[in-house]
Each structure stands twice: as C-alpha cells, then as structure tokens.
Design a protein around this motif. Sequence first.
Motif, PDB file in Angstrom:
ATOM      1  N   THR A 122       0.827  -1.221   0.000  1.00  0.00           N
ATOM      2  CA  THR A 122       0.000   0.000   0.000  1.00  0.00           C
ATOM      3  C   THR A 122       0.858   1.266   0.000  1.00  0.00           C
ATOM      4  O   THR A 122       0.375   2.353   0.294  1.00  0.00           O
ATOM      5  CB  THR A 122      -0.945   0.007   1.221  1.00  0.00           C
ATOM      6  OG1 THR A 122      -0.176  -0.141   2.425  1.00  0.00           O
ATOM      7  CG2 THR A 122      -1.948  -1.129   1.123  1.00  0.00           C
ATOM      8  N   CYS A 124      -4.457 -12.222   2.451  1.00  0.00           N
ATOM      9  CA  CYS A 124      -5.787 -11.934   1.894  1.00  0.00           C
ATOM     10  C   CYS A 124      -6.763 -11.515   2.997  1.00  0.00           C
ATOM     11  O   CYS A 124      -7.525 -10.547   2.835  1.00  0.00           O
ATOM     12  CB  CYS A 124      -6.333 -13.146   1.151  1.00  0.00           C
ATOM     13  SG  CYS A 124      -5.486 -13.505  -0.401  1.00  0.00           S
ATOM     14  N   LEU A 179      -5.830  -8.025   4.349  1.00  0.00           N
ATOM     15  CA  LEU A 179      -6.284  -6.971   3.434  1.00  0.00           C
ATOM     16  C   LEU A 179      -7.797  -6.780   3.538  1.00  0.00           C
ATOM     17  O   LEU A 179      -8.302  -5.652   3.504  1.00  0.00           O
ATOM     18  CB  LEU A 179      -5.884  -7.316   1.995  1.00  0.00           C
ATOM     19  CG  LEU A 179      -4.390  -7.191   1.666  1.00  0.00           C
ATOM     20  CD1 LEU A 179      -4.088  -7.843   0.318  1.00  0.00           C
ATOM     21  CD2 LEU A 179      -3.949  -5.728   1.658  1.00  0.00           C
ATOM     22  N   GLU A 180      -8.516  -7.914   3.675  1.00  0.00           N
ATOM     23  CA  GLU A 180      -9.979  -7.858   3.811  1.00  0.00           C
ATOM     24  C   GLU A 180     -10.366  -7.041   5.047  1.00  0.00           C
ATOM     25  O   GLU A 180     -11.319  -6.251   5.016  1.00  0.00           O
ATOM     26  CB  GLU A 180     -10.525  -9.282   3.904  1.00  0.00           C
ATOM     27  CG  GLU A 180     -12.036  -9.387   3.835  1.00  0.00           C
ATOM     28  CD  GLU A 180     -12.496 -10.839   3.887  1.00  0.00           C
ATOM     29  OE1 GLU A 180     -13.084 -11.217   4.911  1.00  0.00           O
ATOM     30  OE2 GLU A 180     -12.234 -11.588   2.919  1.00  0.00           O
ATOM     31  N   LYS A 191      -8.921  -4.598   6.148  1.00  0.00           N
ATOM     32  CA  LYS A 191      -8.705  -3.189   5.838  1.00  0.00           C
ATOM     33  C   LYS A 191      -9.585  -2.716   4.687  1.00  0.00           C
ATOM     34  O   LYS A 191      -9.405  -1.618   4.157  1.00  0.00           O
ATOM     35  CB  LYS A 191      -7.223  -2.945   5.502  1.00  0.00           C
ATOM     36  CG  LYS A 191      -6.287  -3.192   6.675  1.00  0.00           C
ATOM     37  CD  LYS A 191      -4.849  -2.875   6.328  1.00  0.00           C
ATOM     38  CE  LYS A 191      -3.918  -3.131   7.528  1.00  0.00           C
ATOM     39  NZ  LYS A 191      -4.230  -2.254   8.670  1.00  0.00           N
ATOM     40  N   GLY A 192     -10.541  -3.597   4.299  1.00  0.00           N
ATOM     41  CA  GLY A 192     -11.498  -3.214   3.272  1.00  0.00           C
ATOM     42  C   GLY A 192     -10.962  -3.242   1.857  1.00  0.00           C
ATOM     43  O   GLY A 192     -11.474  -2.558   0.965  1.00  0.00           O
ATOM     44  N   THR A 193      -9.909  -4.046   1.624  1.00  0.00           N
ATOM     45  CA  THR A 193      -9.351  -4.115   0.282  1.00  0.00           C
ATOM     46  C   THR A 193      -9.013  -5.569  -0.063  1.00  0.00           C
ATOM     47  O   THR A 193      -9.257  -6.474   0.737  1.00  0.00           O
ATOM     48  CB  THR A 193      -8.113  -3.198   0.149  1.00  0.00           C
ATOM     49  OG1 THR A 193      -7.689  -3.155  -1.219  1.00  0.00           O
ATOM     50  CG2 THR A 193      -6.961  -3.674   1.028  1.00  0.00           C
ATOM     51  N   THR A 194      -8.460  -5.798  -1.241  1.00  0.00           N
ATOM     52  CA  THR A 194      -8.138  -7.154  -1.703  1.00  0.00           C
ATOM     53  C   THR A 194      -6.782  -7.167  -2.395  1.00  0.00           C
ATOM     54  O   THR A 194      -6.222  -6.104  -2.705  1.00  0.00           O
ATOM     55  CB  THR A 194      -9.182  -7.663  -2.714  1.00  0.00           C
ATOM     56  OG1 THR A 194      -9.091  -6.846  -3.910  1.00  0.00           O
ATOM     57  CG2 THR A 194     -10.592  -7.593  -2.153  1.00  0.00           C
ATOM     58  N   ASP A 245      -7.101  -5.391  -5.603  1.00  0.00           N
ATOM     59  CA  ASP A 245      -7.176  -3.941  -5.416  1.00  0.00           C
ATOM     60  C   ASP A 245      -5.797  -3.313  -5.222  1.00  0.00           C
ATOM     61  O   ASP A 245      -5.558  -2.185  -5.658  1.00  0.00           O
ATOM     62  CB  ASP A 245      -8.057  -3.594  -4.207  1.00  0.00           C
ATOM     63  CG  ASP A 245      -9.536  -3.856  -4.465  1.00  0.00           C
ATOM     64  OD1 ASP A 245      -9.922  -3.954  -5.641  1.00  0.00           O
ATOM     65  OD2 ASP A 245     -10.286  -3.980  -3.475  1.00  0.00           O
ATOM     66  N   VAL A 246      -4.898  -4.035  -4.533  1.00  0.00           N
ATOM     67  CA  VAL A 246      -3.563  -3.462  -4.308  1.00  0.00           C
ATOM     68  C   VAL A 246      -2.611  -3.752  -5.467  1.00  0.00           C
ATOM     69  O   VAL A 246      -1.434  -3.391  -5.406  1.00  0.00           O
ATOM     70  CB  VAL A 246      -2.948  -3.943  -2.968  1.00  0.00           C
ATOM     71  CG1 VAL A 246      -3.783  -3.452  -1.796  1.00  0.00           C
ATOM     72  CG2 VAL A 246      -2.783  -5.460  -2.935  1.00  0.00           C
TER      73      VAL A 246
END
Length: 375
Positions: free
Chosen positions: A199, A218, A221-222, A224-227, A230-231
């Motif tokens: 990030t 995974c 990241l989930e 933190k609201g992302t995947t 997404d990164v």
Amino acid sequence: MASDTLTPEVEAAVKSAKDKLDAHTYEIVQWHFHESTGCPFWLEKKKEFNFDPLTEVKGYDDLKKFPLFEDEWLRGGPVRRWVPQAYADKPIYVFETGGTTGIPKSRIAIDDFRTDYSLFSETLPDKYFPKGSNWLMLGPSGPRRLRLAVEHLAQVRGGISFCIDLDPRWVVKLIKRGKMDELEAYKKHCIDQAITVLTAGHDVKCMFGTPKLIESLCLGLEDKGTTLADVGITGIFSGGTEFTPQWTRYCIEELFGGGPEESGIYMTPTYGNTLMGLACSKPVTPEDGYKISYYAPQPRAVTEVVSFDDPYQSVPYGETGRVKLTTLTKEFFVPGFLERDEGEREMPYLTYPWEGVSGVRPFHGFASSTTVGVY
C-alpha cells in the motif's frame, strides 16, 4: 515406462530427455570425482566405495551404485569441503535449511540459484507476471536461498524485489512452547510488513508467498477493506507442502474471487528446496479437481517416487511412495536423497517428458514430528 499409454510424440520426448539426462549425469560425475575439479568431500568419500565413479557411471541408472545420501553429511563443517576445486576462487554463498532440530543442513552455492530461477522465469506467463514489475517476497529470510532467489527472479524480469523480515525458527519455537497467541502476533507482524509494502505506491504486481501466508495476507487486506487485486497483485508464485487441492480451490474461488480470467490473479504452485531447486507444476485447473503435479528441473535435478520398503525401486504410476531427490549440478552433487515428503508418481507429458509427483505431503513415517510453522 508404460509406453502404451503415451502418444508417439511424448514417447520420443521421453527418450530424448532420458538421453540428455544420461549424458548430463556422466558429465557431472566426472566433474565431482576428478582430482582437478571435484570437491574434497566426494574425493575423500569415493575411497569408501566398492566401485570407481569415473569409470563405472555411464548414465543416470548407474547412480544406484552410490549409497543413499545422508542428510547428516550436510550438518556441520567445514563447509568448504563441498566447494569443487575448480570453483575454489569463486565467491561462495551458504544456504541453510530449517535448523529447528540442532545443527541446520547447509549447502554451498555460487550461481545455481540464479540458474534455477532464470529457468523458472521462462515458465511464467507475462500477462500475469509483467516484465518490469516489482515483487514482494513474503517468505522466510535469513540464511535461506529463497530470499536471494526471488530477488534474482524479480531482477531477471526487470523488476525490484521488496522483502519482509521473517524468522521461521522463532515460529517453530513458539509452536513447540504452545505460545499460540505469540505465534498469531508474529504472523500479524509479518503480514503488516507485507501490507505496508503493497500500500506504499511501489507498483508491486508479483509476489512469492507460502500458502499460509497468502491466506493470512488476503484476510489481513480484507480487514482493511481491500483485496489482493485492489492493491495490484496479478501474479503469485507460491510453494510449500501445504499446497493441497482443497486449499487451492478455497484460495482461488474464495480468497481471489475466481480464476485468472475472473479475478485477474494467476497463481502457480511450485515444490522446491535448498537442495533441489524448483519443480514446476502442471497447470492447475478446476476441471482436473485442482490436482497439483510437480516436475523437477531435469537434468539439473531428478525426483523419483520410490517404494517405502526399497528406495531403489520406483512405484507404479499413480501409486504412493517416498520422494527421492538427485541433484546434478557442477556446484552440488546429491545422489539419492530421501526427502521428508511422499506423494503419487505421475506420468510424463510433453512439457515435462519425465515422471512427476502429485499430492506432496509430509512422509507418514515422521509426519507427526514435522513442524511446518508459517509454511
């Protein structure tokens, strides 16, 4: 060889590969046992043999004349006894295995790790492992070859590798002491390092990770609201005996959100270690039940699936046995090393026209005493 089940094209490829392996074996044995080029260990050890490797090893099958390779030979020094005379003036690396039960096994290296990973690079699809992309190395650091190998892989593909700091020996100590809270805290520490890199705007598209760490990444990241998608991750090179069809299905369908066409993430399983290098897998597909079959990088290394009762006898195709490794490079010669793994013997196919191994898992003879840790 069950030739009636192979196409003529594959049969021809199998014969060609066998001829190449025989010629390569002869060359490597000549190198390691000749006074001008061989390493002190093998030049001394050959005095114990009841045969002359220089005159009696003509091809791969003749390696059965050697006794099984003992891993105790790799524990302790002096480490220079493994350096071939011809390479005495080269810069030498030393790579270690786990080291969780006393003195770790160690091997010398010069360029083998670069050669192995340059060859592996050629198997990666550029669509998902774009040239010039940066990499994340989410695996063990310290005296292991993996960190330098992944760095070389990134560099040979035109990228830069970002590495996290991970000590698997500490993980194993935590497990043995039953400190599961501390283990989770340490795993989170490793994953936090990875998320920081991903990030931070470094344009990381490719990564190495073990199955357990990929899963934790995974989920982290989930939280933190992302995947992963997404990164920016599109290609994952992974390895470890935790690679099962069940986990692979879960990872691809649940964690990634589908196969490469759907999720944009391509994962290639591998099976490797400090002694062998890297065995690539046949493409893993839902149609094949996510079965994972590995093929060693012949002629530099050979794996066989042998009988639990007779390590010199291969099991029939499809049957279960112990994995036996032979390493054949000018830097390192390991004839007949019984791995701590077992699996099923797989047929050759056109891409890899030699036998493979599937269902790799800890050898049942001591599986209960094997601590896998973060792997």
